[in-house]
Design an enzyme around this catalytic site. Structure first.
Site, mmCIF file in Angstrom:
data_model
loop_
_atom_site.group_PDB
_atom_site.id
_atom_site.type_symbol
_atom_site.label_atom_id
_atom_site.label_comp_id
_atom_site.label_asym_id
_atom_site.label_seq_id
_atom_site.Cartn_x
_atom_site.Cartn_y
_atom_site.Cartn_z
ATOM 1 C CG ASP A 237 1.144 1.505 -8.300
ATOM 2 O OD1 ASP A 237 0.806 0.697 -7.428
ATOM 3 O OD2 ASP A 237 0.713 1.460 -9.462
ATOM 4 C CB THR B 180 6.629 -3.305 -5.711
ATOM 5 O OG1 THR B 180 6.065 -2.083 -6.171
ATOM 6 C CG2 THR B 180 8.143 -3.171 -5.687
#
Length: 492
Positions: A67, A101
């Site tokens: 994550d 991301t």
């Protein structure tokens, strides 16, 4: 002499000017490179074939995740530009919940493109204005590609959530977690009129034990503490009358600075009798209200409930759940449709909540929890009980469920879909590359650089999947130029 002196002064002035300019360029380049370094660090975790990161904190605790927001949060960064990338990821996590991301990778690519433009002699302000032109055009491209969604289309929502979960550690459990997330959101909103979702109405409770497959949606409350069983107290109560209390069922204590000295046994007897009388008085007040389930807020200074009080409550067949966290009180009160009771004097039947069943249940591999279901005046709230076999997996499952809930919230806010597999990025890049040819001057060069920077997303997805990135991006470029706007990277 004067002429020589003035010449020396001029050369000194020129030297200082040159020094300042070079320092300015060094600082600017340092900012670009710091941001790019952070981007490269998380780039390998992008996409369904992205790698997980193992992070060890200062206290030795190990965290495994892919994550983006969690990885960025754990980074100890000194450079201010690098810290801005962390803040960027944090903002994305708050606003959209997912894509943390991707946003860092794209930002790193755009800053690298800006660095190249600046090194070619284009002024930073010109680069910024050109990027704004490219941004406005990119928004139009995305709006043109978007497919409208109806909240009644459950299958499409499940596919969107499954896509979000496909890059997580719990990807193999997405068939179970996707319906849980969709149903949780749909239970707290009105699909016909909703324009946003308050995720505070969805409480995710973690309980160690079992597997991720044991994760479930509960239309009510879940307490991980389990019921107190002193003197064989009840673990199942039907037609429950619930009191949410914020005071302790234990003898009062002296102040922190005070001490109580007992010199003989008669004084001790008097003390014990006084404590017993105090407890009995509290229990009588509970009995008068008719409450048969007590939820007691956690206390720091003393025990929430004494053994003597627990003994009397067991005789009255009253179930007790203690150590309810202060932060959860507002959610519990909202769900039960009652007010928390701050003092014994406030215990009245009108302040009790009603539920058809309060029961302690055990998982397949242990781990007892208390479930409250069939609440009479229930608000639109739900609880997701998240289970896993170890703490690392449990934390990652909770983060994945949060991302899934945020994906549905985004769909409720703006009811449109976009294709995946970096198709939007390639379509924007192709459109902007054509647009750049029609724009004169520095702006055209900068728009072209913006377009090329976005190709980092399909290239990264291909690299992380072990494919030939150059071949994939070239093929995508050709197909998008031929009008296949939904063509993307297939990593399967």
């Amino acid at each position: 002499k004067m002429a020589v002196k003035s010449a020396k002064a001029a050369s000194k002035g020129n030297g200082e000017t040159y020094s300042k300019d070079s320092r300015k360029e060094d600082v600017r380049t340092g900012n670009f490179l710091a941001a790019k370094a952070v981007s490269e660090a998380v780039r390998t975790s992008l996409g369904p074939r992205g790698m997980d990161k193992m992070i060890q904190s200062e206290d030795g605790e190990v965290l495994i995740t892919n994550d983006g927001a969690t990885i960025m949060k754990q980074m100890k960064l000194e450079h201010p530009a690098a810290r801005m990338m962390v803040e960027l990821s944090k903002s994305q996590d708050i606003e959209a919940g997912d894509g943390t991301t991707s946003v860092v990778v794209v930002a790193g690519a755009l800053l690298n493109a800006a660095r190249i433009m600046v090194e070619k002699g284009i002024h930073p302000t010109s680069v910024s204005e050109a990027f704004q032109v490219a941004h406005d055009e990119a928004i139009k491209v995305l709006e043109g590609m978007a497919v409208e969604l109806k909240l009644s289309d459950r299958d499409s929502m499940l596919k969107a959530v499954t896509t979000s979960l496909s890059s997580k550690m719990v990807a193999q459990n997405s068939a179970l977690l996707s319906p849980v997330a969709v149903d949780a959101v749909m239970n707290v909103i009105d699909p016909a009129t909703a324009t946003n979702v308050d995720l505070r109405d969805i409480r995710v409770v973690k309980k160690l034990g079992g597997t991720v497959d044991d994760t479930e949606l509960v239309e009510g409350l879940v307490f991980t503490q389990g019921a107190l069983k002193g003197s064989n107290g009840p673990t199942r109560v039907e037609n429950a009358k619930i009191a949410l209390i914020q005071f302790c069922l234990s003898p009062p204590k002296t102040d922190m600075e005070s001490s109580l000295f007992i010199s003989d046994h008669s004084a001790m007897d008097r003390n014990l009798k006084e404590e017993k009388r105090y407890i009995i008085d509290l229990i009588q007040k509970v009995k008068k209200t008719g409450a048969n389930v007590l939820l007691i807020q956690k206390s720091i200074l003393k025990d929430a409930v004494s053994d003597l009080a627990l003994h009397y409550l067991s005789k009255l067949k009253v179930m007790v759940v203690k150590d309810v966290e202060r932060n959860d009180i507002s959610f519990i009160a909202k769900t039960l449709g009652c007010r928390p009771i701050a003092s014994p004097e406030g215990l009245t039947p009108s302040k009790l909540a009603e539920a058809s069943l309060v029961e302690e249940v055990s998982g397949s591999t242990g781990g007892r929890v208390v479930k409250v279901t069939g609440i009479k005046n229930k608000h639109n709230t739900v609880t997701v009980l998240c289970r896993a076999s170890n703490q690392l997996m449990l934390d990652e499952a909770e983060r994945s469920i949060h991302d899934a809930l945020c994906v549905i919230r985004s769909l409720v806010k703006k009811k449109y879909f976009l294709p995946g597999g970096a198709a939007p990025e390639m379509e924007i890049a192709t459109t902007l590359a054509k647009k750049a040819k029609t724009i004169e001057g520095h702006t055209g060069y900068c728009v072209r650089a913006f377009a090329e920077a976005l190709e980092v997303v399909p290239a990264t997805l291909a690299e992380n999947a072990g494919l030939n990135a150059i071949k994939i991006v070239t093929e995508l470029r050709r197909r998008h130029n031929e009008g296949e706007s939904y063509a993307g990277v297939n990593v399967k």
